[in-house]
Design a protein around this motif. Structure first.
Motif, PDB file in Angstrom:
ATOM      1  N   TYR A  43       3.093  10.287   7.293  1.00  0.00           N
ATOM      2  CA  TYR A  43       2.511  10.544   8.618  1.00  0.00           C
ATOM      3  C   TYR A  43       3.402  11.507   9.409  1.00  0.00           C
ATOM      4  N   GLN A 167       2.162   2.783  20.968  1.00  0.00           N
ATOM      5  CA  GLN A 167       1.556   1.481  20.703  1.00  0.00           C
ATOM      6  C   GLN A 167       2.312   0.382  21.446  1.00  0.00           C
ATOM      7  N   ALA A 187       1.831   4.082  11.181  1.00  0.00           N
ATOM      8  CA  ALA A 187       0.900   4.467  10.125  1.00  0.00           C
ATOM      9  C   ALA A 187      -0.466   4.706  10.749  1.00  0.00           C
TER      10      ALA A 187
ATOM     11  N   ARG B 239      -1.250  -4.344   5.960  1.00  0.00           N
ATOM     12  CA  ARG B 239      -0.743  -2.984   6.133  1.00  0.00           C
ATOM     13  C   ARG B 239      -1.727  -1.959   5.583  1.00  0.00           C
ATOM     14  N   VAL B 242      -4.259  -1.055   8.103  1.00  0.00           N
ATOM     15  CA  VAL B 242      -3.624  -0.377   9.242  1.00  0.00           C
ATOM     16  C   VAL B 242      -3.306   1.070   8.837  1.00  0.00           C
ATOM     17  N   ASP B 243      -2.750   1.230   7.636  1.00  0.00           N
ATOM     18  CA  ASP B 243      -2.456   2.578   7.118  1.00  0.00           C
ATOM     19  C   ASP B 243      -3.732   3.411   7.037  1.00  0.00           C
ATOM     20  N   GLY B 245      -6.090   3.281   9.000  1.00  0.00           N
ATOM     21  CA  GLY B 245      -6.570   3.601  10.336  1.00  0.00           C
ATOM     22  C   GLY B 245      -7.728   2.738  10.822  1.00  0.00           C
ATOM     23  N   PRO B 248      -5.245  -0.826  14.856  1.00  0.00           N
ATOM     24  CA  PRO B 248      -3.905  -0.363  15.239  1.00  0.00           C
ATOM     25  C   PRO B 248      -2.783  -1.206  14.623  1.00  0.00           C
ATOM     26  N   TYR B 249      -1.606  -0.638  14.643  1.00  0.00           N
ATOM     27  CA  TYR B 249      -0.388  -1.258  14.098  1.00  0.00           C
ATOM     28  C   TYR B 249      -0.123  -2.642  14.692  1.00  0.00           C
ATOM     29  N   SER B 250      -0.518  -2.841  15.944  1.00  0.00           N
ATOM     30  CA  SER B 250      -0.226  -4.126  16.598  1.00  0.00           C
ATOM     31  C   SER B 250      -0.963  -5.288  15.928  1.00  0.00           C
TER      32      SER B 250
END
Lengths: 267, 324
Positions: A43, A167, A187, B239, B242-243, B245, B248-250
């Motif tokens: 990324y 975030q 990511a 993951r 999330v990777d 898309g 979100p990462y949260s």
């Protein structure tokens, strides 16, 4: 907008799907076999390429630390489109913790900037897949005296400032810093490109400097096992959970789940 | 007691103190004779809660509209050098969160002190602090300690300690001034956006429903959210998605995400990569739905359904709706 020089930190790691093990002597992670670029770093590479393109010119330099001189993962970043790379390789680096790693990466970023006009932006992943300490990028920023914005899901720059959607647990913050700065990416912030065969072949001819600690003016005592200043006192197997009932779905699995949830008093 | 004095960095949350900070205070109480909190929210509002969890003093940093990392670390470094040796802490515990990592990274460089991260246990190892780490998907536990006499920095994963109160009266509030932070301090939070989300927080929910690749496409994540809502829980993710898309990462549960310890964890279309398992195997009960009978998730679940999550979930959601 002026041309931008972006440095991207890239970690080369053993196949993350392979089962990990500890070296019985040093009790640190065994890092052997084929090395690949950590997916988390793709990324950063993609973002760097897009920012340089948006700026109308500049360069993307890959920065990596590899005690055994591995460059295969760095070539992946070059194949994506990065212009050149600096790989710091030295046997003394084995066993390095996050802070030691940051000292090495910061020195390499400085080196990258010496070539012409300094580095405008340093990009890194929020954390690596194998070490996942998540402190190295901020330590790099602190060593370089740069502001840092972590956990970016969107990055834009006008050449003077960098603006980031950062975030948070509740949503996101809009955060701004003046350049030069360091940004870490989550990511999914951008979609990394897949290099074409021609680009993969071309990457082999791109400049990739492999340098030692001495060339960066770093003391071997500050890195590696000595620099980590920590010791592993024990390694034990964790208590394992045992498997319960595993059943094939016969079309009525939902009934089974509902009655299990009832037995747990969740519903 | 393992050591004389520990400082705990406590993040603000909703006008008070974040639960993961209260957990650390409670944990520090068993390790140090004196525990002090460093916070950067409304210290007066949080003082009673912080004191009840063990903070004798509440040191507070006014970060204004800067990101917390640089000013909080700078204020801590200045406070350390202003104190006499005997009143300096042996260790600082920070939560392994967005701000916790930023502060730890800045402190580490300013003090040239290493950090032990992803700590899931802290104990008294004969007068020194010994940290526990879960590696290889939680199958192996590694204990580690510092060999330096510098300030010890520990980034501790949320849910490591229980946020037990009952320690005593409100902590005394004292402001920590921020020295000039120069260029590194030049970040400005222009705006904060809060996403409207119903239900409990991911790392505090009694029920967590997480989705993985087995959902096949992004739109089906709505099924996970719907199931979480019906069970009054929080939605989570692997993951992989999330990777990709999808979320979100949260939302991420796992090694490079959040650790959750709910009463019930429902893993939907999740094979159980070590990356994911380390973040959820502390759940009391695990329900797994996955197509592949050989998926590692089935080795640790209490109820496993071998089947297509995209077919089972709509039926499960209907069944739960019809009950209420």
């Amino acid at each position: 907008m002026p041309a931008m020089h972006v440095a991207v930190c890239v970690k080369q790691i053993p196949d993350p799907a392979a089962p990990g093990k500890l070296d019985p002597a040093t009790r640190t992670l065994v890092r052997e076999g084929k090395f690949v670029m950590d997916d988390s770093d793709s990324y950063g590479v993609e973002m760097a390429l897009q920012l340089v393109q948006a700026a109308g010119g500049g360069a993307v330099t890959v920065i990596s630390m590899a005690p055994g001189g591995e460059i295969k993962g760095v070539r992946e970043a070059l194949a994506m489109g990065a212009d050149d790379a600096i790989v710091v390789s030295d046997e003394a680096l084995r066993g390095s913790d996050a802070l030691s790693t940051a000292k090495v990466l910061a020195a390499a970023v400085r080196r990258a900037g010496e070539a012409g006009g300094g580095v405008d932006l340093v990009l890194a992943a929020t954390e690596s897949t194998d070490g996942y300490t998540g402190t190295t990028p901020v330590q790099v920023a602190a060593l370089l005296g740069l502001p840092s914005i972590t956990f970016a899901k969107k990055v834009t720059t006008d050449g003077v400032t960098v603006t980031v959607e950062r975030q948070t647990d509740e949503g996101h913050d809009d955060v701004q810093a003046t350049l030069p700065a360091l940004v870490t990416l989550t990511a999914g912030a951008v979609e990394p490109r897949y290099p074409a065969f021609k680009a993969i072949m071309g990457a082999k001819n791109k400049p990739c400097q492999v340098i030692g600690l001495a060339e960066l003016g770093l003391d071997p005592g500050d890195v590696g096992f000595a620099g980590a200043r920590q010791e592993i006192t024990s390694v034990t197997a964790a208590a394992e959970r045992s498997a319960g009932d595993v059943v094939e779905d016969d079309g009525q699995a939902h009934v089974r789940i509902v009655s299990y949830l009832e037995s747990l008093k969740v519903v | 007691m393992a050591v004389e004095r520990i400082w705990v960095v406590v993040e603000p949350a909703g006008g008070g103190a974040a639960t993961n900070g209260l957990e650390l205070l409670a944990g520090a109480r068993g390790l140090a004779a004196t525990v002090e909190a460093v916070t950067f929210g409304d210290a007066n509002a949080a003082a009673a809660t912080l004191g009840d969890h063990g903070a004798a003093t509440v040191l507070t940093v006014d970060t204004g509209n800067a990101m917390a990392g640089v000013p909080v670390a700078a204020a801590i470094v200045a406070a350390l050098s202003a104190r006499e040796g005997g009143r300096r802490p042996t260790a600082i515990l920070l939560p392994q969160t967005y701000e916790g990592r930023d502060i730890a990274g800045r402190l580490s460089v300013a003090l040239d002190a290493p950090v032990l991260a992803n700590v899931v246990g802290l104990s008294d190892g004969g007068g020194r602090l010994v940290a526990e780490h879960a590696v290889f998907g939680g199958s192996t536990m590694v204990k580690a300690a510092f060999t330096t006499d510098r300030l010890q920095l520990f980034l501790v994963r949320p849910k490591t300690f229980v946020a037990e109160g009952g320690a005593g009266a409100a902590g005394t509030v004292a402001a920590l001034p921020i020295p000039d932070t120069g260029r590194p301090g030049a970040t400005t939070v222009l705006a904060r956006h809060t996403e409207e989300r119903q239900g409990p927080k991911l790392d505090e929910a009694a029920v967590v429903v997480s989705g993985g690749r087995g959902l096949v496409d992004k739109d089906r994540y709505a099924l996970v959210e719907e199931l979480a809502r019906l069970l009054h829980g929080a939605p989570g993710a692997t993951r992989a998605i999330v990777d990709a898309g999808w979320v979100p990462y949260s939302y991420q549960v796992g090694q490079t995400g959040k650790t959750v310890k709910p009463d019930v964890y429902v893993a939907v279309g999740i094979s159980g990569a070590t990356q994911h398992m380390v973040g959820m195997k502390g759940a009391k009960k695990i329900i797994a739905i996955n197509k592949d009978r050989d998926a590692p998730i089935f080795a640790i679940c209490d109820l496993g359904i071998v089947g297509d999550a995209t077919k089972i979930l709509p039926k499960l959601i209907d069944a739960l709706k019809n009950r209420s």
